[in-house]
Design a protein around this motif. Structure first.
Motif, short mmCIF file in Angstrom:
data_model
loop_
_atom_site.label_atom_id
_atom_site.label_comp_id
_atom_site.label_asym_id
_atom_site.label_seq_id
_atom_site.Cartn_x
_atom_site.Cartn_y
_atom_site.Cartn_z
N GLY A 65 -43.84 70.05 63.52
CA GLY A 65 -43.10 70.98 62.68
C GLY A 65 -43.44 70.78 61.22
O GLY A 65 -42.55 70.80 60.36
N CYS A 66 -44.73 70.63 60.93
CA CYS A 66 -45.16 70.21 59.60
C CYS A 66 -45.29 71.35 58.61
O CYS A 66 -45.56 71.11 57.43
CB CYS A 66 -46.50 69.49 59.70
SG CYS A 66 -47.84 70.57 60.24
N GLY A 67 -45.13 72.61 59.06
CA GLY A 67 -45.35 73.72 58.14
C GLY A 67 -46.77 73.73 57.63
O GLY A 67 -47.73 73.59 58.40
N ALA A 68 -46.93 73.84 56.32
CA ALA A 68 -48.27 73.86 55.73
C ALA A 68 -48.92 72.48 55.69
O ALA A 68 -50.11 72.37 55.41
CB ALA A 68 -48.21 74.44 54.32
N GLY A 69 -48.15 71.43 55.93
CA GLY A 69 -48.73 70.09 56.01
C GLY A 69 -48.86 69.35 54.69
O GLY A 69 -49.81 68.59 54.49
N ILE A 70 -47.89 69.52 53.80
CA ILE A 70 -47.96 68.89 52.48
C ILE A 70 -48.06 67.38 52.57
O ILE A 70 -48.88 66.74 51.90
CB ILE A 70 -46.76 69.31 51.61
CG1 ILE A 70 -46.87 70.80 51.27
CG2 ILE A 70 -46.68 68.49 50.33
CD1 ILE A 70 -45.68 71.33 50.49
N LEU A 71 -47.22 66.77 53.41
CA LEU A 71 -47.23 65.32 53.52
C LEU A 71 -48.55 64.82 54.08
O LEU A 71 -49.16 63.88 53.55
CB LEU A 71 -46.08 64.85 54.40
CG LEU A 71 -46.08 63.35 54.78
CD1 LEU A 71 -45.98 62.49 53.53
CD2 LEU A 71 -44.95 63.03 55.73
N LEU A 72 -49.04 65.44 55.15
CA LEU A 72 -50.30 65.01 55.74
C LEU A 72 -51.46 65.19 54.77
O LEU A 72 -52.39 64.37 54.73
CB LEU A 72 -50.57 65.80 57.03
CG LEU A 72 -49.63 65.53 58.20
CD1 LEU A 72 -50.01 66.41 59.38
CD2 LEU A 72 -49.67 64.05 58.60
N HIS A 73 -51.41 66.26 54.01
CA HIS A 73 -52.46 66.49 53.01
C HIS A 73 -52.50 65.36 52.00
O HIS A 73 -53.57 64.87 51.62
CB HIS A 73 -52.22 67.83 52.31
CG HIS A 73 -53.34 68.27 51.43
ND1 HIS A 73 -53.44 67.88 50.11
CD2 HIS A 73 -54.44 69.03 51.69
CE1 HIS A 73 -54.54 68.42 49.58
NE2 HIS A 73 -55.15 69.12 50.51
N ALA A 74 -51.32 64.93 51.55
CA ALA A 74 -51.26 63.82 50.60
C ALA A 74 -51.80 62.53 51.22
O ALA A 74 -52.55 61.79 50.59
CB ALA A 74 -49.82 63.61 50.15
N LEU A 75 -51.44 62.27 52.47
CA LEU A 75 -51.94 61.07 53.15
C LEU A 75 -53.45 61.13 53.34
O LEU A 75 -54.16 60.12 53.17
CB LEU A 75 -51.24 60.89 54.49
CG LEU A 75 -49.75 60.58 54.45
CD1 LEU A 75 -49.15 60.55 55.85
CD2 LEU A 75 -49.50 59.25 53.74
N ARG A 76 -53.96 62.29 53.70
CA ARG A 76 -55.41 62.45 53.86
C ARG A 76 -56.15 62.20 52.56
O ARG A 76 -57.21 61.56 52.53
CB ARG A 76 -55.69 63.88 54.36
CG ARG A 76 -57.18 64.19 54.54
CD ARG A 76 -57.73 63.60 55.81
NE ARG A 76 -59.15 63.88 55.95
CZ ARG A 76 -59.84 63.70 57.07
NH1 ARG A 76 -59.23 63.27 58.17
NH2 ARG A 76 -61.13 63.95 57.12
N GLU A 77 -55.60 62.69 51.45
CA GLU A 77 -56.23 62.52 50.15
C GLU A 77 -56.31 61.06 49.74
O GLU A 77 -57.14 60.69 48.91
CB GLU A 77 -55.46 63.32 49.10
CG GLU A 77 -55.65 64.82 49.19
CD GLU A 77 -57.05 65.25 48.81
OE1 GLU A 77 -57.36 65.27 47.62
OE2 GLU A 77 -57.84 65.53 49.74
#
Length: 299
Positions: A100-112
């Motif tokens: 249920g991540c939506g656009a994935g803001i948290l994952l994007h930050a972790l990936r970066e």
């Protein structure tokens, strides 16, 4: 009231476990998730505050190896989502599924910042997406996932799910032995539910199908095989200014709302700071209106 539709929905509360839940899920539930719903906002870009913080961190530190996760969680707090990951002591190789991540803001930050075994899923998204940094966000639910994960997390998505036991059992199935589930959600084991009742901003009818108590959430976790390790309250000022706005019939997405136009709202910046201080006090007393539940699959 978030969108100002003012439609009415009936809820009931269990006298045993104290869980508050909607009586009937609307047939048109998708209508309450319009294209401008907040979780669909794409990450990245110079205007994103989380991205700005990541850039400053990279400019100021030489980030390598096992030091990275701790620095992320320390330097980016008080970002609520990242701060709640800190107790898990994740390595960059951790396999993380965000449901249920939506656009994935948290994952994007972790990936970066170096995490690379990441996947976001959300059946309400319009389509699959792949970001330039390689992060994939897929339009599907947890029941179509077959991988093995170190962490399955629900950041304010669990309360939107209709069959909660089935979802949590599937999370348990997907975790490797010793893995963790992190569930962040609003809770009726809180001061503001007692104080504001139907005007509680995080009741958020009809999107929130279940508003758990400590008792009901821990009971559900046990039914699904999890060990409950800890509960951390992480509420903020929204519980006060949002609920007070609803008392005055002011929706969250209204020109008079603090989140839309502070200069036209009911509150001064000083009042908002007071609400934030009060929220931290309630968190310390385990009386805030949202909490993070840390659940562990036995090794």
């Amino acid at each position: 009231m978030m969108l100002g539709l003012r439609s009415e929905h009936r809820y009931f509360q269990c006298v045993d476990c104290e869980c508050l839940q909607i009586e009937q899920v609307p047939n048109n539930l998708a209508d309450y998730y319009p294209d401008h719903y907040y979780s669909y906002r794409a990450p990245g870009g110079s205007g994103n505050p989380l991205q700005k913080a990541l850039t400053r961190m990279r400019d100021s530190y030489e980030i390598t190896g096992q030091n990275l996760p701790g620095r992320i969680m320390h330097l980016l707090a008080p970002n609520a989502k990242l701060a709640t990951l800190r107790p898990l002591q994740l390595s960059q190789d951790a396999r993380i599924l965000d449901v249920g991540c939506g656009a994935g803001i948290l994952l994007h930050a972790l990936r970066e910042t170096g995490f690379h075994n990441l996947l976001g899923i959300d059946p309400f998204n319009r389509a699959d997406s792949v970001y330039p940094n390689g992060l994939r966000i897929e339009k599907r639910d947890i029941f179509s996932e077959q991988g093995q994960w170190d962490l399955v997390m629900f950041h304010h998505s669990f309360e939107h799910l209709p069959d909660q036991q089935a979802h949590l059992r599937q999370a348990f199935k997907l975790l490797q032995p010793g893995g963790a589930a992190l569930v962040r959600l609003p809770t009726v084991s809180s001061y503001v539910w007692q104080e504001y009742g139907v005007n509680w901003v995080q009741l958020d009818a009809p999107r929130h199908l279940y508003l758990h108590s400590l008792k009901s959430m821990e009971r559900l976790a046990q039914q699904c095989g999890f060990l409950s390790e800890r509960v951390v309250y992480d509420s903020n000022a929204l519980q006060f200014w949002g609920s007070k706005q609803y008392e005055q019939d002011i929706p969250l997405r209204d020109p008079r709302s603090w989140t839309e136009s502070p200069e036209n709202s009911l509150f001064t910046a000083k009042q908002i700071r007071h609400f934030e201080q009060r929220a931290q006090e309630l968190n310390a007393l385990n009386q805030g209106d949202q909490a993070a539940f840390y659940l562990r699959k036995p090794a």
